[in-house]
Scaffold this active site. Sequence first.
Site, mmCIF file in Angstrom:
data_model
loop_
_atom_site.group_PDB
_atom_site.id
_atom_site.type_symbol
_atom_site.label_atom_id
_atom_site.label_comp_id
_atom_site.label_asym_id
_atom_site.label_seq_id
_atom_site.Cartn_x
_atom_site.Cartn_y
_atom_site.Cartn_z
ATOM 1 N N ASN A 164 -20.009 52.020 38.613
ATOM 2 C CA ASN A 164 -18.792 51.236 38.310
ATOM 3 C C ASN A 164 -18.300 51.413 36.872
ATOM 4 O O ASN A 164 -17.112 51.300 36.606
ATOM 5 C CB ASN A 164 -18.991 49.753 38.656
ATOM 6 C CG ASN A 164 -20.105 49.108 37.909
ATOM 7 O OD1 ASN A 164 -20.958 49.778 37.331
ATOM 8 N ND2 ASN A 164 -20.129 47.790 37.905
ATOM 9 N N LYS A 187 -30.430 59.632 34.924
ATOM 10 C CA LYS A 187 -29.908 59.913 36.266
ATOM 11 C C LYS A 187 -28.672 59.053 36.504
ATOM 12 O O LYS A 187 -28.764 57.836 36.634
ATOM 13 C CB LYS A 187 -30.937 59.590 37.351
ATOM 14 C CG LYS A 187 -30.501 60.175 38.690
ATOM 15 C CD LYS A 187 -30.994 59.422 39.900
ATOM 16 C CE LYS A 187 -30.142 58.256 40.266
ATOM 17 N NZ LYS A 187 -28.791 58.585 40.745
ATOM 18 N N PRO A 188 -27.496 59.685 36.546
ATOM 19 C CA PRO A 188 -26.287 58.905 36.837
ATOM 20 C C PRO A 188 -26.186 58.630 38.337
ATOM 21 O O PRO A 188 -26.903 59.237 39.140
ATOM 22 C CB PRO A 188 -25.153 59.834 36.383
ATOM 23 C CG PRO A 188 -25.713 61.220 36.502
ATOM 24 C CD PRO A 188 -27.211 61.117 36.337
ATOM 25 N N GLU A 190 -24.979 58.687 42.137
ATOM 26 C CA GLU A 190 -24.583 59.796 43.013
ATOM 27 C C GLU A 190 -23.067 59.955 43.097
ATOM 28 O O GLU A 190 -22.534 61.064 43.083
ATOM 29 C CB GLU A 190 -25.161 59.515 44.409
ATOM 30 C CG GLU A 190 -24.695 60.463 45.477
ATOM 31 C CD GLU A 190 -24.990 59.939 46.889
ATOM 32 O OE1 GLU A 190 -25.470 58.790 47.017
ATOM 33 O OE2 GLU A 190 -24.733 60.686 47.837
ATOM 34 N N GLU A 263 -30.343 45.597 33.570
ATOM 35 C CA GLU A 263 -29.029 44.937 33.600
ATOM 36 C C GLU A 263 -28.621 44.898 35.060
ATOM 37 O O GLU A 263 -28.258 45.931 35.627
ATOM 38 C CB GLU A 263 -28.010 45.742 32.783
ATOM 39 C CG GLU A 263 -28.322 45.847 31.314
ATOM 40 C CD GLU A 263 -28.057 44.559 30.555
ATOM 41 O OE1 GLU A 263 -27.432 43.652 31.124
ATOM 42 O OE2 GLU A 263 -28.487 44.465 29.398
ATOM 43 N N CYS A 299 -20.062 43.905 37.053
ATOM 44 C CA CYS A 299 -21.177 42.954 37.183
ATOM 45 C C CYS A 299 -20.796 41.597 36.605
ATOM 46 O O CYS A 299 -21.402 40.596 36.939
ATOM 47 C CB CYS A 299 -22.401 43.513 36.481
ATOM 48 S SG CYS A 299 -22.024 43.992 34.801
ATOM 49 N N GLU A 396 -22.554 38.234 45.252
ATOM 50 C CA GLU A 396 -21.574 39.029 44.512
ATOM 51 C C GLU A 396 -20.747 39.851 45.521
ATOM 52 O O GLU A 396 -21.302 40.625 46.295
ATOM 53 C CB GLU A 396 -22.405 39.964 43.628
ATOM 54 C CG GLU A 396 -21.702 40.799 42.643
ATOM 55 C CD GLU A 396 -22.702 41.716 41.900
ATOM 56 O OE1 GLU A 396 -23.681 42.205 42.496
ATOM 57 O OE2 GLU A 396 -22.471 41.940 40.711
HETATM 58 P P1 NAP Z 1 -27.555 50.405 42.801
HETATM 59 O O1 NAP Z 1 -27.485 50.715 44.225
HETATM 60 O O2 NAP Z 1 -28.677 49.584 42.314
HETATM 61 O O3 NAP Z 1 -27.522 51.826 42.057
HETATM 62 C C1 NAP Z 1 -27.547 51.942 40.671
HETATM 63 C C2 NAP Z 1 -28.291 53.213 40.294
HETATM 64 O O4 NAP Z 1 -29.609 53.139 40.806
HETATM 65 C C3 NAP Z 1 -27.684 54.477 40.867
HETATM 66 O O5 NAP Z 1 -27.842 55.521 39.927
HETATM 67 C C4 NAP Z 1 -28.555 54.733 42.074
HETATM 68 O O6 NAP Z 1 -28.644 56.082 42.433
HETATM 69 C C5 NAP Z 1 -29.897 54.287 41.569
HETATM 70 N N1 NAP Z 1 -30.828 53.951 42.641
HETATM 71 C C6 NAP Z 1 -30.568 53.462 43.872
HETATM 72 N N2 NAP Z 1 -31.723 53.260 44.544
HETATM 73 C C7 NAP Z 1 -32.717 53.627 43.706
HETATM 74 C C8 NAP Z 1 -34.147 53.651 43.811
HETATM 75 N N3 NAP Z 1 -34.776 53.260 44.925
HETATM 76 N N4 NAP Z 1 -34.859 54.084 42.745
HETATM 77 C C9 NAP Z 1 -34.238 54.495 41.626
HETATM 78 N N5 NAP Z 1 -32.901 54.506 41.470
HETATM 79 C C10 NAP Z 1 -32.160 54.071 42.495
HETATM 80 O O7 NAP Z 1 -26.280 49.654 42.275
HETATM 81 P P2 NAP Z 1 -24.755 50.039 42.485
HETATM 82 O O8 NAP Z 1 -24.323 49.581 43.809
HETATM 83 O O9 NAP Z 1 -24.526 51.462 42.146
HETATM 84 O O10 NAP Z 1 -24.090 49.190 41.300
HETATM 85 C C11 NAP Z 1 -23.615 47.915 41.499
HETATM 86 C C12 NAP Z 1 -24.591 46.880 40.996
HETATM 87 O O11 NAP Z 1 -24.852 47.099 39.619
HETATM 88 C C13 NAP Z 1 -24.006 45.492 41.081
HETATM 89 O O12 NAP Z 1 -24.942 44.589 41.548
HETATM 90 C C14 NAP Z 1 -23.635 45.165 39.643
HETATM 91 O O13 NAP Z 1 -23.575 43.802 39.362
HETATM 92 C C15 NAP Z 1 -24.701 45.879 38.898
HETATM 93 N N6 NAP Z 1 -24.271 46.162 37.531
HETATM 94 C C16 NAP Z 1 -24.842 45.455 36.529
HETATM 95 C C17 NAP Z 1 -24.436 45.647 35.215
HETATM 96 C C18 NAP Z 1 -25.062 44.868 34.094
HETATM 97 O O14 NAP Z 1 -24.894 45.263 32.945
HETATM 98 N N7 NAP Z 1 -25.788 43.799 34.358
HETATM 99 C C19 NAP Z 1 -23.455 46.586 34.922
HETATM 100 C C20 NAP Z 1 -22.879 47.299 35.979
HETATM 101 C C21 NAP Z 1 -23.317 47.071 37.288
HETATM 102 P P3 NAP Z 1 -27.820 56.671 43.694
HETATM 103 O O15 NAP Z 1 -26.410 56.535 43.337
HETATM 104 O O16 NAP Z 1 -28.262 58.072 43.737
HETATM 105 O O17 NAP Z 1 -28.218 55.859 44.865
#
Ligand code: NAP
Length: 493
Positions: A164, A187-188, A190, A263, A299, A396
Site C-alpha cells: 500500500n 523483500k517487497p 509481490e 508495524e 493502516c 479493518e
Molecule cells: P501482508 O499480507 O501481511 O503482506 C505484507 C508483506 O508480507 C508482503 O511483502 C507479503 O509478501 C509478506 N508476507 C505475506 N505472507 C508472509 C509470510 N508468511 N512470511 C513472510 N512474509 C509474508 O499485508 P498486506 O495485505 O500486503 O498489507 C496490508 C496490511 O498491512 C494491513 O493490515 C495494514 O494495516 C498493514 N500496514 C501497516 C502499516 C503500519 O505501519 N502499521 C503500514 C502499512 C500497512 P507477498 O506480497 O509476497 O505475499
Amino acid sequence: MPLLPPLIPHLKSPDLFGDLDRLPALGTSVGERTFVVLNPSTGEVLAELPDMGVEETRAAIDKAYMAQPGWAALTARERSDILWRWHQLIVDHTDDLGAILTAEMGKPLAEAKSEISHAAAYLQWYAEEANRIYGETISAPSTDRRMLVIKQPIGVVGTITPWNFPASMVARKISPALAAGCTIVLKPAEQTPLVAGAMFALAHQAGFPDGVVNLVYASEGDAVGRELCGNPKVRKISFTGSTEVGRLLMRQCSDQIKKVSLELGGNAPFIVFDDADADVDAAVDGAIQAKFRNAGQTCVSANRLYVQSGVHDEFVDKFVKRVRQLQVGDGFDPAVAIGPLIDQHALAKIESHIADAVEKGGIVRCGGNRIGTRGTFFQPTVLTGISSEMTVAQEETFGPLAAIINFDDADQVVHEANDTIYGLAAYFYASNLKRVWRVAEALEYGMVGINTGRMSSEAAPFGGVKQSGIGREGSRHGLEDYLEMKYLCMGGI
Ligand code: NAP
C-alpha cells in the site's frame, strides 16, 4: 534472466530499470522462475520479474553479512553522505518513481509523487540522524570504576514491506537501519516490487558498497520470510503488513530470540464531538483525508467514524456530499481522487463488510458497488446506522468504505474506541481543551490525530500498541530500533 521491460507510461528515464538486469550486482543471483506484476487499473501485465526463493534469500543474507562489518566501520559522516546521495537521486527521479508506483499500485499520480517525497524525507532525516548516535557515561558507585554505554548496529536486518506504500515503507525501514550501520535484505510485496527495484537501482548509483542493500523479489513471502527469520546471520526482522503475518513472523523469530519491529494492522476510530463551537466542515475535511486517502488502503485509515448526535446529521449530509464528488478511475487521470483497489480479494472484503452491515440494519448513503469489470474499482461508500456488532466496526476494511456510528455519551465513546485488539492510530475533533487532553490521554493508541486527519511525518515516531505492533519508525526513536546498547565497565582506575 528475461525481464519484461516494465511497461510504465510516461517514464522520463526508461533506463531507470537498467540495473534490474544486473540483479546480482544488487546482491543476489537469480534462478529460472518468474512472476508477473499487474496494473490494477487495467489488469495488464506491467513486468515479469525473477521469482526468488530460499536459495537466493540465503545468498543475499550472506552478502549482507559479509558487508556489515565494513559498512559499520565507516564513519557516520561517510554513511550519511551515501544516504544523502540516494535521497537526491530519489528527489531527481520523483516523477518517474511516482509513475511506476501509480502503474503497479493504482494510487493517483499526485498521491504517488507525494509518497516518493515522503520516502525521500525519511532518507534525508536518517542521513542527518546518522551523525547523531550518542552513548552515555554513568556516575559510577565507586571511585575505581568508570561506566559507560556505547551504541552499535544490530547487524543484518531482514525487512518485508507491504503493497500500500511500497516506496515510503522501504525508505522508512531501511534508512534508519543503514544510518545505524546495519546492512539489509528487503523483500517487497509481490504486487508492488517495481518501485522498490527502481529505488534499489538508484541506491546502487548512490554508491552503497556491494552487499549493503540487497533485494529479493518473490511471489510468495512465506519461504523468504522463513529463511529471514530462521537464518542466524539475520539479527533483526522489520516487518510492515498484516497483524496475522506479523504474529507468524514473531513466532518464527522466537527460537533465536531475534529482535522484531512490527508495524501491523489498525482499526482506527475517528471521533467527532459536538462541542459548543464544533467546526463540522473541518471535521469533514479531516474525515475525507483519513478515510479516502489511498482509497482507504492505509493502516491509519479511519475505520469507524463516531459522530456525536448534536452534529451527526449535519456531518453526514456534508460528508456524503463530498464523497459523491470523489472521482474514481485510473490514477494517471489528473481528475481522479480514488484509484483501484489492489486486487479482487480487496473488492470481496469491502462487499462482505457492506452486506453484513446492511443485513444488521446499516444504511447505504452513497456508493456500495463495484465499478465496471476492467480493473478493481469500487465506489466510495458511506454507511450510517452502524453498531459495534457489525464486522465493519470490528475489522479493518482497507477500502473506500466509511462506517458512521451515532453516539451520545462522550465517556462511552472512548471506551468503545478502545474496545479492539488494535492500537495504531486514532483521530478526534474537539475544541474543549479539557476534553482534548482527557481524550488524547485515554485513547489506547500509538498515535492520535487531534483536529487533523493526517499525521504521518518522518520527524515523528510512527507505530502502534496492542496488536498493532512493536517499535517505532521515524524520528530519533526510529534509529534506536536498529542499535544495540553495550555497557562498558572499566575497573582498576
Ligand atoms: P501482508 O499480507 O501481511 O503482506 C505484507 C508483506 O508480507 C508482503 O511483502 C507479503 O509478501 C509478506 N508476507 C505475506 N505472507 C508472509 C509470510 N508468511 N512470511 C513472510 N512474509 C509474508 O499485508 P498486506 O495485505 O500486503 O498489507 C496490508 C496490511 O498491512 C494491513 O493490515 C495494514 O494495516 C498493514 N500496514 C501497516 C502499516 C503500519 O505501519 N502499521 C503500514 C502499512 C500497512 P507477498 O506480497 O509476497 O505475499
